[in-house]
Design a protein around this motif. Sequence first.
Motif, PDB file in Angstrom:
ATOM      1  N   ASN A  29       0.812  -1.236   0.026  1.00  0.00           N
ATOM      2  CA  ASN A  29      -0.169   0.032  -0.171  1.00  0.00           C
ATOM      3  C   ASN A  29       0.650   1.130   0.127  1.00  0.00           C
ATOM      4  O   ASN A  29       0.304   2.442  -0.249  1.00  0.00           O
ATOM      5  N   THR A  30       2.354   1.241   0.236  1.00  0.00           N
ATOM      6  CA  THR A  30       2.956   2.429   0.206  1.00  0.00           C
ATOM      7  C   THR A  30       3.987   2.367  -0.892  1.00  0.00           C
ATOM      8  O   THR A  30       4.879   3.233  -0.985  1.00  0.00           O
ATOM      9  N   ILE A  50       0.254   4.255 -10.957  1.00  0.00           N
ATOM     10  CA  ILE A  50      -0.693   4.894 -10.121  1.00  0.00           C
ATOM     11  C   ILE A  50       0.240   4.863  -8.752  1.00  0.00           C
ATOM     12  O   ILE A  50       1.193   4.121  -8.443  1.00  0.00           O
ATOM     13  N   SER A  51       0.517   6.034  -8.435  1.00  0.00           N
ATOM     14  CA  SER A  51       1.192   6.359  -6.809  1.00  0.00           C
ATOM     15  C   SER A  51       0.639   5.456  -5.796  1.00  0.00           C
ATOM     16  O   SER A  51      -0.591   5.021  -5.909  1.00  0.00           O
ATOM     17  N   ARG A  71      -6.871   2.016  -7.451  1.00  0.00           N
ATOM     18  CA  ARG A  71      -6.434   0.885  -6.501  1.00  0.00           C
ATOM     19  C   ARG A  71      -7.121   0.977  -5.390  1.00  0.00           C
ATOM     20  O   ARG A  71      -7.817   2.049  -5.196  1.00  0.00           O
ATOM     21  N   ASP A  72      -7.336   0.064  -4.601  1.00  0.00           N
ATOM     22  CA  ASP A  72      -8.011  -0.371  -3.349  1.00  0.00           C
ATOM     23  C   ASP A  72      -7.113  -0.879  -2.634  1.00  0.00           C
ATOM     24  O   ASP A  72      -6.552  -1.899  -2.407  1.00  0.00           O
ATOM     25  N   ASN A  73      -6.380   0.065  -1.564  1.00  0.00           N
ATOM     26  CA  ASN A  73      -5.378  -0.340  -0.600  1.00  0.00           C
ATOM     27  C   ASN A  73      -5.950  -1.189   0.390  1.00  0.00           C
ATOM     28  O   ASN A  73      -5.198  -1.916   0.920  1.00  0.00           O
ATOM     29  N   ALA A  74      -7.204  -1.064   0.647  1.00  0.00           N
ATOM     30  CA  ALA A  74      -7.543  -2.007   1.584  1.00  0.00           C
ATOM     31  C   ALA A  74      -7.764  -3.409   1.205  1.00  0.00           C
ATOM     32  O   ALA A  74      -7.515  -4.442   1.791  1.00  0.00           O
ATOM     33  N   ARG A  98       6.450  -0.735  -8.025  1.00  0.00           N
ATOM     34  CA  ARG A  98       7.479  -0.097  -8.217  1.00  0.00           C
ATOM     35  C   ARG A  98       8.232   0.040  -6.894  1.00  0.00           C
ATOM     36  O   ARG A  98       7.750   0.383  -5.949  1.00  0.00           O
ATOM     37  N   THR A  99       9.520  -0.548  -7.039  1.00  0.00           N
ATOM     38  CA  THR A  99      10.334  -0.547  -5.926  1.00  0.00           C
ATOM     39  C   THR A  99      11.695   0.235  -5.942  1.00  0.00           C
ATOM     40  O   THR A  99      12.452   0.393  -5.101  1.00  0.00           O
TER      41      THR A  99
END
Length: 123
Positions: A29-30, A50-51, A71-74, A98-99
């Motif tokens: 999520n981050t 997407i960020s 996105r759905d971070n949940a 993205r890392t």
Amino acid sequence: VQLQAFGGGWVQAGGSLRLSCAASGRDFNTYGRGWFRQAPGKEREFVARISWSGSSTNYADSVKGRFTISRDNAKNTVYLQMNSLKPEDTAVYYCAVRTRPSGWDKLEAYDYWGQGTLVTVSS
């Protein structure tokens, strides 16, 4: 850690599909997320990103105005809504995390590639 993309299939030109990419084994999520695609005989190319917060998105010129990434971070999941599909959109679609700080449209900026889902658009 696993990313699984699904939702691909066969569709006629002008149709729509919604791809999903679910992550398991780690919370992303981050992290920014991205979609890429690879057509037969071609190199893998950037589609959308997407960020981590979802506040920033970017698209390849070829899909701008037709595709929407969200996105759905949940749910630790990213989506790609594809409308007005064209035969040239036919490809295996991959999601990734993205890392690295390389450009958000660069393959080398991403890890944890999912297995891909095939999208076939007929004319």
